[in-house]
Write an enzyme that holds these catalytic residues in place. Structure first.
Site, mmCIF file in Angstrom:
data_model
loop_
_atom_site.group_PDB
_atom_site.id
_atom_site.type_symbol
_atom_site.label_atom_id
_atom_site.label_comp_id
_atom_site.label_asym_id
_atom_site.label_seq_id
_atom_site.Cartn_x
_atom_site.Cartn_y
_atom_site.Cartn_z
ATOM 1 N N TRP A 18 8.469 9.836 37.082
ATOM 2 C CA TRP A 18 9.951 10.180 36.249
ATOM 3 C C TRP A 18 10.126 11.300 35.907
ATOM 4 C CZ3 TRP A 18 13.412 6.243 35.246
ATOM 5 C CH2 TRP A 18 13.176 4.689 35.947
ATOM 6 N N HIS A 48 1.926 4.924 34.686
ATOM 7 C CA HIS A 48 3.187 4.502 35.509
ATOM 8 C C HIS A 48 3.476 4.780 37.080
ATOM 9 C CE1 HIS A 48 4.012 2.362 32.215
ATOM 10 N NE2 HIS A 48 3.584 2.712 31.570
ATOM 11 N N HIS A 52 1.989 0.278 40.341
ATOM 12 C CA HIS A 52 1.093 0.148 38.745
ATOM 13 C C HIS A 52 2.201 -0.875 37.842
ATOM 14 C CE1 HIS A 52 5.615 1.654 38.223
ATOM 15 N NE2 HIS A 52 5.259 1.939 37.232
ATOM 16 N N ASP A 54 3.378 -2.867 34.775
ATOM 17 C CA ASP A 54 3.904 -2.534 33.093
ATOM 18 C C ASP A 54 3.583 -3.643 31.899
ATOM 19 O OD1 ASP A 54 5.386 -0.660 34.204
ATOM 20 O OD2 ASP A 54 7.274 -1.759 34.327
ATOM 21 N N HIS A 58 5.340 -1.838 26.828
ATOM 22 C CA HIS A 58 5.749 -0.474 28.036
ATOM 23 C C HIS A 58 6.871 -0.322 27.072
ATOM 24 C CE1 HIS A 58 6.695 2.243 30.218
ATOM 25 N NE2 HIS A 58 8.007 1.453 31.821
ATOM 26 N N HIS A 159 13.754 -5.786 32.366
ATOM 27 C CA HIS A 159 12.215 -5.922 31.579
ATOM 28 C C HIS A 159 12.326 -7.066 30.829
ATOM 29 C CE1 HIS A 159 11.795 -1.598 33.695
ATOM 30 N NE2 HIS A 159 10.757 -2.555 33.754
#
Length: 209
Positions: A18, A48, A52, A54, A58, A159
């Site tokens: 990221w 991450h 991976h 979460d 997170h 999420h």
């Protein structure tokens, strides 16, 4: 018996992360010449990076940490479907597939075409898909993308909705060579007591119909 197939991103010093996140680094911190017997490596990375999971912590300060997650979610029968050339993944996309009693759903989008660079855009999961998936019995959603939300999202609606409906998140899979169908999945997180996510070694094995 069918062989296990690795669907993880190789972790090396060139793996994209990221923007602004910790770059991956592996180096020999204590060499055989120094120790007289062994090479000892040091890894620096974000939780991450690459393939991976979460943990809810997170994106929720009150959410579960990795060690609190049920490991049974990350190993067992899984279904792979292909949903390519989408701007987003919505309920109508999912209705075209038999998902009843599917516990682990893995979606190949093909949208992350160049794995050597972080993508500029991805097809996010529409938040309303969470309730539909939960109704079908899905408890783990895996994608070949670095997120279930738009990359510039701060609210992270997918999420939050997935977690609210009891779905867990597996990101960064490599499904380019995986046909649609039924598989066994193993993608176990590390037993990290405080972590908000964990790298996994994700593997699939075809289930004979």
């Amino acid at each position: 018996m069918n062989k296990w197939m690795d669907v993880s991103q190789p972790l090396n010093n060139n793996i994209p992360v990221w923007p602004g996140d910790t770059p991956f680094s592996y180096k020999i911190n204590w060499s055989k010449e120094e120790s007289g017997s062994v090479n000892v490596g040091q890894i620096t990375m974000s939780a991450h990076t690459g393939t991976h999971i979460d943990a809810p912590f997170h994106f929720d300060n009150e959410g579960k940490r990795v060690i609190e997650l049920d490991i049974n979610l990350y190993i067992g029968p899984a279904k792979v479907i292909h949903l390519t050339d989408r701007e987003s993944i919505c309920v109508e996309d999912l209705r075209g597939h038999q998902l009843s009693n599917v516990t682990r759903l893995l979606i190949y989008t093909g949208a992350w075409k160049n794995r050597s660079v972080f993508p500029e855009t991805i097809p996010p999961i529409e938040p309303e898909a969470a309730s539909y998936l939960a109704e079908q019995g899905v408890k783990l959603l895996g994608l070949d993308l670095p997120s279930v939300d738009k990359l510039d999202s701060k609210e992270l609606p997918a999420h939050h909705e997935l977690t609210r409906h009891g779905l867990h998140i597996l990101e960064g899979l490599v499904l380019d060579e995986i046909d649609p169908g039924n598989y066994e999945l193993a993608a176990l997180p590390l037993p990290l007591s405080e972590a908000d996510g964990s790298p996994v070694r994700a593997v699939l094995r075809k289930i004979e119909e």
